[in-house]
Design a protein around this motif. Sequence first.
Motif, mmCIF file in Angstrom:
data_model
loop_
_atom_site.group_PDB
_atom_site.id
_atom_site.type_symbol
_atom_site.label_atom_id
_atom_site.label_comp_id
_atom_site.label_asym_id
_atom_site.label_seq_id
_atom_site.Cartn_x
_atom_site.Cartn_y
_atom_site.Cartn_z
ATOM 1 N N GLY A 234 0.753 -1.249 0.061
ATOM 2 C CA GLY A 234 0.145 -0.248 0.045
ATOM 3 C C GLY A 234 0.877 1.249 0.090
ATOM 4 O O GLY A 234 1.868 1.234 -0.551
ATOM 5 N N LEU A 235 0.569 2.254 0.616
ATOM 6 C CA LEU A 235 1.169 3.522 0.631
ATOM 7 C C LEU A 235 2.346 3.408 1.409
ATOM 8 O O LEU A 235 3.314 4.411 1.084
ATOM 9 C CB LEU A 235 0.295 4.653 1.240
ATOM 10 N N ASP A 236 2.462 2.837 2.355
ATOM 11 C CA ASP A 236 3.669 2.170 2.941
ATOM 12 C C ASP A 236 4.550 1.188 2.071
ATOM 13 O O ASP A 236 4.585 -0.049 2.585
ATOM 14 C CB ASP A 236 3.611 1.693 4.360
ATOM 15 N N LEU A 237 4.922 1.575 0.764
ATOM 16 C CA LEU A 237 5.292 0.651 -0.084
ATOM 17 C C LEU A 237 6.461 -0.028 0.180
ATOM 18 O O LEU A 237 7.370 0.264 0.964
ATOM 19 C CB LEU A 237 5.578 1.642 -1.365
ATOM 20 N N LYS A 238 6.291 -1.505 -0.037
ATOM 21 C CA LYS A 238 7.638 -2.469 0.236
ATOM 22 C C LYS A 238 8.568 -2.099 -0.923
ATOM 23 O O LYS A 238 8.326 -1.581 -2.032
ATOM 24 C CB LYS A 238 6.895 -3.948 -0.231
ATOM 25 N N PRO A 239 9.788 -2.295 -0.419
ATOM 26 C CA PRO A 239 10.827 -2.301 -1.350
ATOM 27 C C PRO A 239 10.733 -3.391 -2.553
ATOM 28 O O PRO A 239 10.002 -4.343 -2.269
ATOM 29 C CB PRO A 239 12.068 -2.514 -0.765
ATOM 30 N N SER A 240 11.368 -3.219 -3.807
ATOM 31 C CA SER A 240 11.107 -4.163 -4.806
ATOM 32 C C SER A 240 11.404 -5.751 -4.279
ATOM 33 O O SER A 240 10.875 -6.562 -4.753
ATOM 34 C CB SER A 240 11.976 -3.889 -6.012
ATOM 35 N N SER A 241 12.557 -5.935 -3.457
ATOM 36 C CA SER A 241 13.113 -7.014 -3.141
ATOM 37 C C SER A 241 11.735 -7.669 -2.070
ATOM 38 O O SER A 241 11.436 -8.992 -2.086
ATOM 39 C CB SER A 241 14.323 -7.057 -2.150
ATOM 40 N N GLY A 242 10.958 -6.732 -1.285
ATOM 41 C CA GLY A 242 9.969 -7.479 -0.549
ATOM 42 C C GLY A 242 8.758 -7.592 -1.211
ATOM 43 O O GLY A 242 7.809 -8.416 -0.373
ATOM 44 N N MET A 243 8.641 -7.125 -2.400
ATOM 45 C CA MET A 243 7.436 -7.470 -3.239
ATOM 46 C C MET A 243 7.654 -8.722 -4.131
ATOM 47 O O MET A 243 6.759 -9.202 -4.746
ATOM 48 C CB MET A 243 7.291 -6.353 -4.036
ATOM 49 N N LEU A 244 8.967 -9.200 -4.147
ATOM 50 C CA LEU A 244 9.358 -10.370 -5.228
ATOM 51 C C LEU A 244 8.426 -11.361 -5.178
ATOM 52 O O LEU A 244 8.147 -11.997 -6.066
ATOM 53 C CB LEU A 244 10.715 -10.636 -5.323
ATOM 54 N N ILE A 245 8.136 -11.862 -3.965
ATOM 55 C CA ILE A 245 7.245 -13.399 -3.905
ATOM 56 C C ILE A 245 5.817 -12.675 -3.193
ATOM 57 O O ILE A 245 5.248 -13.558 -2.674
ATOM 58 C CB ILE A 245 7.995 -14.238 -3.271
ATOM 59 N N MET A 246 5.599 -11.611 -3.340
ATOM 60 C CA MET A 246 4.029 -11.131 -2.854
ATOM 61 C C MET A 246 2.864 -12.002 -3.573
ATOM 62 O O MET A 246 1.901 -11.624 -2.834
ATOM 63 C CB MET A 246 4.025 -9.647 -2.577
ATOM 64 N N LYS A 247 3.278 -12.454 -4.539
ATOM 65 C CA LYS A 247 1.849 -13.435 -4.966
ATOM 66 C C LYS A 247 1.618 -14.449 -4.164
ATOM 67 O O LYS A 247 0.492 -15.081 -3.991
ATOM 68 C CB LYS A 247 2.299 -13.852 -6.576
ATOM 69 N N LYS A 248 2.581 -14.733 -3.379
ATOM 70 C CA LYS A 248 2.199 -15.688 -2.143
ATOM 71 C C LYS A 248 1.312 -15.365 -1.072
ATOM 72 O O LYS A 248 1.184 -16.099 -0.067
ATOM 73 C CB LYS A 248 3.512 -16.506 -1.690
ATOM 74 N N ASP A 249 1.045 -14.062 -1.041
ATOM 75 C CA ASP A 249 0.284 -13.479 0.145
ATOM 76 C C ASP A 249 -0.920 -13.945 0.302
ATOM 77 O O ASP A 249 -1.877 -13.578 1.076
ATOM 78 C CB ASP A 249 0.441 -11.996 0.152
ATOM 79 N N MET A 250 -1.503 -14.541 -0.722
ATOM 80 C CA MET A 250 -2.685 -15.322 -0.415
ATOM 81 C C MET A 250 -2.627 -16.931 -0.077
ATOM 82 O O MET A 250 -3.538 -17.718 -0.236
ATOM 83 C CB MET A 250 -3.497 -15.427 -1.732
ATOM 84 N N GLY A 251 -1.446 -17.168 0.515
ATOM 85 C CA GLY A 251 -1.178 -18.446 0.895
ATOM 86 C C GLY A 251 -1.949 -18.858 1.975
ATOM 87 O O GLY A 251 -2.303 -20.173 1.938
ATOM 88 N N GLY A 252 -2.647 -18.180 2.764
ATOM 89 C CA GLY A 252 -3.690 -18.592 3.953
ATOM 90 C C GLY A 252 -4.651 -19.138 3.387
ATOM 91 O O GLY A 252 -5.337 -20.210 3.491
ATOM 92 N N ALA A 253 -5.280 -18.309 2.221
ATOM 93 C CA ALA A 253 -6.378 -18.620 1.513
ATOM 94 C C ALA A 253 -6.298 -19.982 0.782
ATOM 95 O O ALA A 253 -6.978 -21.022 0.874
ATOM 96 C CB ALA A 253 -6.930 -17.797 0.468
ATOM 97 N N ALA A 254 -5.155 -20.049 -0.073
ATOM 98 C CA ALA A 254 -4.681 -21.392 -0.583
ATOM 99 C C ALA A 254 -4.629 -22.795 0.084
ATOM 100 O O ALA A 254 -5.428 -23.753 -0.048
ATOM 101 C CB ALA A 254 -3.233 -21.246 -1.409
#
Length: 458
Positions: A234-254
């Motif tokens: 969000g506005l407290d934007l992650k650095p690019s390294s922190g976003m690299l695997i953020m596709k996994k942030d729905m891992g709880g749902a999965a």
Amino acid sequence: MPSVFETSSAAIPITFVTKSSWDQIAETLAPPQRQFAKANGFAGKPGAYLALPAPDGAVAGVLFGLEDEAARSRDLFRAGSLPGLLPPGTYRFANAPHDARLAALAFALGSYRFARYRKADAPEVRLVPPEGVDAAEVARIADAACLARDLVNTPANDMGPEELAAAAQALATEFGATFGCIVGDDLKAQNFPLIHAVGMASTRVPRLIDITWGNPAHPKVTLVGKGVCFDTGGLDLKPSSGMLIMKKDMGGAANVLALARMVMGARLKVRLRVLIPAVENAVAGNAFRPLDIFPSRKGITVEIGNTDAEGRLVLADALALADEEKPDLLIDLGTLTGAARVALGPDLPPFYTNDETLAADVARCAVRENDPLWRMPLWPAYDSWLDSKTANITNAPSGTFAGSITCALFLQRFVEHAKSWLHVDIYAWTPSAKPARPEGGECQAARALYLLLSERYA
């Protein structure tokens, strides 16, 4: 994923060997095979593999190294390396590994390949189930774990809130469950303000996925999974390294979908409900901001200390809804905090509960299923760290201490009526490949929790 198990009278034997058992096993081999093993330097080292030739050049058998029984650390999934090593064919265990059932499960999990975007041929190997192992159940568990892996591995452009809802609906349809979904501004209208706030900046509108299954007379078990399909911070934007695997942030749902598949496939005697707040934490002019204050479904007002602590916000509204039904057991899974990884690493998710019996059962099931979990405390003295000067609570206390604990304490505020509540802060990712666990999306906690539920509600 197709089952790797089949029956065959001509299966190639796999002999498990340890350093201490090698000399004895070597004496049982035909002299040419014994000499072949010696020439290749095979000595039963853990993970060592050797195919033994028959006189006609075919594979007569396989030697595979395991840790000694008394070894301080044994990988009970070591056999998961075999599908990537073996020539095509059907195999059987010629002797017992440390745990035949877990070895068979590891064999199945090690056969997984993610092939949606490029060719990745699945290993052409099959396994005759070891005697006494329920191959059908092992196959169901492996299939569910691979569902979780597929969902997590799919990039966010193809796995947004709508696609996650479609995957959940397909699962519901397969098992005759009831599916519902609250979408977009209807979230505000139906009193899910935190889910709406986190997801409102994305062009892909947020939603709350709701699945129910089973006999209403059976005990209520509710699973809640964090479905942040991509997290920019969000506005407290992650650095690019922190976003690299953020596709996994729905891992709880999965993983709650994987667990639901196991539960429904086994037809456990529960009234199952699955709730998934599915959002994308994006950046736009209408994104929620630090120090914004929002109401929650439960009526608790929340000050936004950090927009990157969004997972607990969407879970809060979903937990509040789940809690209204007073379930027998309420479980939430989410990729919540980096603090959990700092404390315990990627392979050992922490779990939280005030139910001592539940805690002991979870820990026992985690060990039995080789699905590691470690209990952490809901430490009451840190609860005051959630205090806000302008709202009831903040979502991100200042300071860097006890981040996973304060997240769990935040979620606890939204659970009041459930008989028992369990929170698990998973990683849902394997950063470097291990036997049975390829690099990428991972099924964490679901197998241990399935054992727990099957013991309680078989």
